[in-house]
Write a protein that holds these residues in place. Structure first.
Motif, short mmCIF file in Angstrom:
data_model
loop_
_atom_site.label_atom_id
_atom_site.label_comp_id
_atom_site.label_asym_id
_atom_site.label_seq_id
_atom_site.Cartn_x
_atom_site.Cartn_y
_atom_site.Cartn_z
N THR A 155 0.69 -1.14 0.10
CA THR A 155 0.03 0.06 -0.13
C THR A 155 0.84 1.30 0.14
N ALA A 156 0.68 2.11 -0.90
CA ALA A 156 1.31 3.24 -1.04
C ALA A 156 1.10 4.28 -0.02
N GLY A 157 1.89 5.11 0.55
CA GLY A 157 1.79 6.21 1.35
C GLY A 157 2.14 7.44 0.90
N GLU A 158 2.22 8.53 1.78
CA GLU A 158 2.26 9.93 1.36
C GLU A 158 3.72 10.03 0.45
N SER A 159 4.81 9.24 1.28
CA SER A 159 6.09 9.40 0.66
C SER A 159 6.33 8.75 -0.69
#
Length: 201
Positions: free
Chosen positions: A7-11
């Motif tokens: 899952t991708a995050g803000e970074s």
């Protein structure tokens, strides 16, 4: 060998925006929203940034571990449609992306207008695969993980296909054309597609 997905995050925002920008440069709908290759190169990434921010806030972005493909999903509760709420999201997106381009706002209004309402479902907003990695099954793997969960939880899924090629892929994954195409004014056709959950053993 399986495809590693996280899952991708803000970074991961810049990676996702760059990936979507590259993947959709030659897409028929992107070409309609941003006519002209030079204009599209200068401006298209802003719309991909707005989409990424919206899904990071309210949905989920799945990313292959090698950063070659991503899928943007929004959960839609029963009785709601994307864009429900007090704010005029299409107008805000146009203001942020390119105030002079009415098609940025129009595409959002038109897709909202054909989006099914009533039942809770997962909405595949976009899926992007790096141009040099297409045809390797990365998109199928990304979509498959969410569809497996939809099947377990009894949730339908929905998307709009923006090309004949992608429509064929989605049909192989169990999506069916709703029967009401969206013909963009002086532009390409989009195919709304719905997938009922499959019975799991």
């Amino acid at each position: 060998m399986g495809v590693a997905i996280r899952t991708a995050g803000e970074s991961d925002r810049e990676l996702v925006v760059r990936l979507l920008d590259e993947a959709f440069q030659d897409d028929p709908v992107s070409g309609w929203v941003f006519p002209g290759e030079e204009y599209r190169r200068r401006t298209h990434h802003r719309l991909m940034g707005a989409f990424t921010d919206a899904v990071l806030a309210d949905g989920r972005i799945d990313l292959t571990e090698d950063g070659a493909a991503c899928a943007l999903w929004l959960p839609v509760p029963a009785g709601e449609e994307p864009g429900d709420g007090a704010e005029d999201i299409p107008a805000l997106v146009r203001e942020a992306v390119d105030p002079a381009n009415e098609r940025v706002e129009l595409i959002a209004r038109l897709t909202e207008g054909i989006h099914p309402s009533g039942r809770a479902h997962e909405y595949l907003w976009m899926i992007g695969v790096a141009p040099g990695r297409q045809g390797e099954g990365l998109g199928t793997a990304l979509i498959g993980t969410v569809l497996d969960r939809c099947d377990r939880e009894g949730l339908p899924a929905y998307l709009e296909a923006s090309s004949d090629r992608s429509k064929g892929l989605y049909e192989r994954l169990g999506f069916e054309f709703t029967g009401r195409a969206l013909d963009l004014p002086d532009g390409p056709r989009m195919w709304p597609m719905w997938r009922e959950p499959r019975q799991t053993p």
